[in-house]
Scaffold this motif. Structure first.
Motif, PDB file in Angstrom:
ATOM      1  N   ASP A  17     -33.781  65.585  42.737  1.00  0.00           N
ATOM      2  CA  ASP A  17     -34.975  64.790  42.485  1.00  0.00           C
ATOM      3  C   ASP A  17     -36.122  65.539  43.142  1.00  0.00           C
ATOM      4  OD1 ASP A  17     -37.050  62.943  42.414  1.00  0.00           O
ATOM      5  OD2 ASP A  17     -36.088  61.525  43.769  1.00  0.00           O
ATOM      6  N   GLU A  18     -37.019  66.076  42.354  1.00  0.00           N
ATOM      7  CA  GLU A  18     -38.129  66.875  42.874  1.00  0.00           C
ATOM      8  C   GLU A  18     -39.335  66.024  43.272  1.00  0.00           C
ATOM      9  OE1 GLU A  18     -37.954  70.121  43.393  1.00  0.00           O
ATOM     10  OE2 GLU A  18     -35.973  70.383  42.491  1.00  0.00           O
ATOM     11  N   GLU A  19     -39.410  64.774  42.769  1.00  0.00           N
ATOM     12  CA  GLU A  19     -40.585  63.938  43.010  1.00  0.00           C
ATOM     13  C   GLU A  19     -40.416  63.000  44.201  1.00  0.00           C
ATOM     14  OE1 GLU A  19     -42.037  61.960  39.526  1.00  0.00           O
ATOM     15  OE2 GLU A  19     -41.545  63.679  38.274  1.00  0.00           O
ATOM     16  N   GLY A  20     -39.328  62.274  44.243  1.00  0.00           N
ATOM     17  CA  GLY A  20     -39.098  61.311  45.306  1.00  0.00           C
ATOM     18  C   GLY A  20     -40.004  60.091  45.193  1.00  0.00           C
ATOM     19  N   LEU A  21     -39.829  59.180  46.148  1.00  0.00           N
ATOM     20  CA  LEU A  21     -40.618  57.942  46.198  1.00  0.00           C
ATOM     21  C   LEU A  21     -41.035  57.671  47.635  1.00  0.00           C
ATOM     22  CD1 LEU A  21     -38.479  55.465  44.042  1.00  0.00           C
ATOM     23  CD2 LEU A  21     -40.665  56.475  43.413  1.00  0.00           C
ATOM     24  N   ASP A  22     -42.230  57.144  47.799  1.00  0.00           N
ATOM     25  CA  ASP A  22     -42.673  56.685  49.113  1.00  0.00           C
ATOM     26  C   ASP A  22     -42.163  55.261  49.310  1.00  0.00           C
ATOM     27  OD1 ASP A  22     -44.086  58.967  49.919  1.00  0.00           O
ATOM     28  OD2 ASP A  22     -45.814  58.378  48.717  1.00  0.00           O
ATOM     29  N   LEU A  23     -41.365  55.073  50.342  1.00  0.00           N
ATOM     30  CA  LEU A  23     -40.776  53.763  50.626  1.00  0.00           C
ATOM     31  C   LEU A  23     -40.885  53.487  52.123  1.00  0.00           C
ATOM     32  CD1 LEU A  23     -37.635  54.193  48.368  1.00  0.00           C
ATOM     33  CD2 LEU A  23     -39.551  52.666  47.927  1.00  0.00           C
ATOM     34  N   PRO A  24     -40.837  52.201  52.503  1.00  0.00           N
ATOM     35  CA  PRO A  24     -41.030  51.848  53.910  1.00  0.00           C
ATOM     36  C   PRO A  24     -39.937  52.326  54.855  1.00  0.00           C
ATOM     37  CG  PRO A  24     -40.919  49.859  52.537  1.00  0.00           C
ATOM     38  CD  PRO A  24     -40.776  51.040  51.636  1.00  0.00           C
ATOM     39  N   ASP A  25     -38.664  52.364  54.397  1.00  0.00           N
ATOM     40  CA  ASP A  25     -37.577  52.721  55.308  1.00  0.00           C
ATOM     41  C   ASP A  25     -36.298  53.028  54.531  1.00  0.00           C
ATOM     42  OD1 ASP A  25     -36.546  50.201  54.549  1.00  0.00           O
ATOM     43  OD2 ASP A  25     -37.340  49.236  56.334  1.00  0.00           O
ATOM     44  N   CYS A  26     -35.254  53.358  55.278  1.00  0.00           N
ATOM     45  CA  CYS A  26     -33.955  53.707  54.673  1.00  0.00           C
ATOM     46  C   CYS A  26     -33.351  52.547  53.890  1.00  0.00           C
ATOM     47  CB  CYS A  26     -32.980  54.152  55.752  1.00  0.00           C
ATOM     48  SG  CYS A  26     -33.463  55.665  56.581  1.00  0.00           S
ATOM     49  N   SER A  27     -33.546  51.345  54.383  1.00  0.00           N
ATOM     50  CA  SER A  27     -33.024  50.164  53.697  1.00  0.00           C
ATOM     51  C   SER A  27     -33.660  50.012  52.314  1.00  0.00           C
ATOM     52  CB  SER A  27     -33.275  48.919  54.550  1.00  0.00           C
ATOM     53  OG  SER A  27     -32.820  47.769  53.885  1.00  0.00           O
ATOM     54  N   ALA A  28     -34.951  50.239  52.238  1.00  0.00           N
ATOM     55  CA  ALA A  28     -35.649  50.160  50.951  1.00  0.00           C
ATOM     56  C   ALA A  28     -35.175  51.272  50.016  1.00  0.00           C
ATOM     57  CB  ALA A  28     -37.152  50.236  51.156  1.00  0.00           C
ATOM     58  N   ALA A  29     -34.885  52.453  50.570  1.00  0.00           N
ATOM     59  CA  ALA A  29     -34.379  53.560  49.760  1.00  0.00           C
ATOM     60  C   ALA A  29     -33.000  53.224  49.199  1.00  0.00           C
ATOM     61  CB  ALA A  29     -34.324  54.836  50.599  1.00  0.00           C
ATOM     62  N   HIS A  31     -31.826  50.226  48.642  1.00  0.00           N
ATOM     63  CA  HIS A  31     -32.046  49.177  47.633  1.00  0.00           C
ATOM     64  C   HIS A  31     -32.496  49.805  46.307  1.00  0.00           C
ATOM     65  CE1 HIS A  31     -32.936  45.228  46.033  1.00  0.00           C
ATOM     66  NE2 HIS A  31     -34.132  45.666  45.695  1.00  0.00           N
ATOM     67  N   GLU A  32     -33.394  50.763  46.376  1.00  0.00           N
ATOM     68  CA  GLU A  32     -33.877  51.452  45.177  1.00  0.00           C
ATOM     69  C   GLU A  32     -32.732  52.192  44.482  1.00  0.00           C
ATOM     70  OE1 GLU A  32     -36.390  52.512  42.236  1.00  0.00           O
ATOM     71  OE2 GLU A  32     -36.952  51.220  43.912  1.00  0.00           O
ATOM     72  N   ALA A  33     -31.864  52.832  45.265  1.00  0.00           N
ATOM     73  CA  ALA A  33     -30.717  53.543  44.687  1.00  0.00           C
ATOM     74  C   ALA A  33     -29.766  52.576  43.992  1.00  0.00           C
ATOM     75  CB  ALA A  33     -29.985  54.328  45.769  1.00  0.00           C
ATOM     76  N   ILE A  34     -29.552  51.417  44.584  1.00  0.00           N
ATOM     77  CA  ILE A  34     -28.670  50.409  43.973  1.00  0.00           C
ATOM     78  C   ILE A  34     -29.251  49.924  42.651  1.00  0.00           C
ATOM     79  CG2 ILE A  34     -27.823  48.026  44.245  1.00  0.00           C
ATOM     80  CD1 ILE A  34     -27.405  48.754  47.250  1.00  0.00           C
ATOM     81  N   LEU A  35     -30.549  49.634  42.626  1.00  0.00           N
ATOM     82  CA  LEU A  35     -31.190  49.193  41.375  1.00  0.00           C
ATOM     83  C   LEU A  35     -31.095  50.282  40.301  1.00  0.00           C
ATOM     84  CD1 LEU A  35     -34.415  47.433  42.727  1.00  0.00           C
ATOM     85  CD2 LEU A  35     -32.308  46.360  41.896  1.00  0.00           C
ATOM     86  N   SER A  36     -31.325  51.521  40.704  1.00  0.00           N
ATOM     87  CA  SER A  36     -31.252  52.634  39.754  1.00  0.00           C
ATOM     88  C   SER A  36     -29.827  52.855  39.263  1.00  0.00           C
ATOM     89  CB  SER A  36     -31.784  53.915  40.399  1.00  0.00           C
ATOM     90  OG  SER A  36     -33.158  53.765  40.686  1.00  0.00           O
ATOM     91  N   ALA A  37     -28.845  52.687  40.135  1.00  0.00           N
ATOM     92  CA  ALA A  37     -27.440  52.826  39.737  1.00  0.00           C
ATOM     93  C   ALA A  37     -27.083  51.777  38.685  1.00  0.00           C
ATOM     94  CB  ALA A  37     -26.532  52.701  40.955  1.00  0.00           C
ATOM     95  N   GLU A  65     -29.632  64.297  54.502  1.00  0.00           N
ATOM     96  CA  GLU A  65     -28.924  63.282  53.722  1.00  0.00           C
ATOM     97  C   GLU A  65     -28.770  62.038  54.592  1.00  0.00           C
ATOM     98  OE1 GLU A  65     -24.530  62.643  51.809  1.00  0.00           O
ATOM     99  OE2 GLU A  65     -25.399  64.654  51.685  1.00  0.00           O
ATOM    100  N   ILE A  66     -29.264  60.905  54.088  1.00  0.00           N
ATOM    101  CA  ILE A  66     -29.203  59.684  54.889  1.00  0.00           C
ATOM    102  C   ILE A  66     -28.231  58.649  54.340  1.00  0.00           C
ATOM    103  CG2 ILE A  66     -31.505  59.962  55.874  1.00  0.00           C
ATOM    104  CD1 ILE A  66     -32.432  57.827  53.831  1.00  0.00           C
ATOM    105  N   ASP A  67     -27.878  58.768  53.070  1.00  0.00           N
ATOM    106  CA  ASP A  67     -26.947  57.792  52.488  1.00  0.00           C
ATOM    107  C   ASP A  67     -26.473  58.304  51.143  1.00  0.00           C
ATOM    108  OD1 ASP A  67     -25.451  55.491  52.238  1.00  0.00           O
ATOM    109  OD2 ASP A  67     -27.148  54.112  52.264  1.00  0.00           O
ATOM    110  N   THR A  68     -25.345  57.781  50.703  1.00  0.00           N
ATOM    111  CA  THR A  68     -24.824  58.041  49.361  1.00  0.00           C
ATOM    112  C   THR A  68     -24.455  56.701  48.750  1.00  0.00           C
ATOM    113  OG1 THR A  68     -23.964  60.197  50.000  1.00  0.00           O
ATOM    114  CG2 THR A  68     -23.012  59.204  48.047  1.00  0.00           C
ATOM    115  N   VAL A  69     -24.894  56.498  47.506  1.00  0.00           N
ATOM    116  CA  VAL A  69     -24.583  55.257  46.797  1.00  0.00           C
ATOM    117  C   VAL A  69     -23.796  55.611  45.540  1.00  0.00           C
ATOM    118  CG1 VAL A  69     -25.532  53.235  45.621  1.00  0.00           C
ATOM    119  CG2 VAL A  69     -26.662  54.119  47.672  1.00  0.00           C
ATOM    120  N   PRO A  70     -22.468  55.440  45.575  1.00  0.00           N
ATOM    121  CA  PRO A  70     -21.665  55.681  44.369  1.00  0.00           C
ATOM    122  C   PRO A  70     -22.038  54.664  43.285  1.00  0.00           C
ATOM    123  CG  PRO A  70     -20.284  55.482  46.322  1.00  0.00           C
ATOM    124  CD  PRO A  70     -21.656  55.038  46.702  1.00  0.00           C
TER     125      PRO A  70
END
Length: 81
Positions: A17-29, A31-37, A65-70
């Protein structure tokens, strides 16, 4: 606030992912990964694809690397059997 990148693991490849997203914290990131999955799985099912991507690998702006969401982790429990 930080920038998070959502790389996608597909077998032995990592699609960056070359663009990324600005998010408040790891928890929000996460959550975003779960929605995208969920969205990716829904699209794969609708399109009748038999193979889907494996996981989102969440990376912070420093490249750590801070997390992995299968993708399978977002399935309802009764479908994981």
């Amino acid at each position: 606030m930080g920038r998070f990148y959502f790389h996608v693991r597909a077998g032995d490849r990592l699609i960056l992912d070359e663009e990324g997203l600005d998010l408040p914290d790891c928890s929000a990131a996460r959550h975003e990964a779960i929605l995208s999955a969920r969205e990716l799985l829904a699209e794969a099912i609708t399109a009748g694809r038999l193979e889907v991507l494996e996981a989102f690998v969440i990376v912070d702006e420093d490249g750590r690397e801070i997390d992995t969401v299968p993708l399978a982790a977002v399935l309802p429990e009764n479908l994981k059997k």
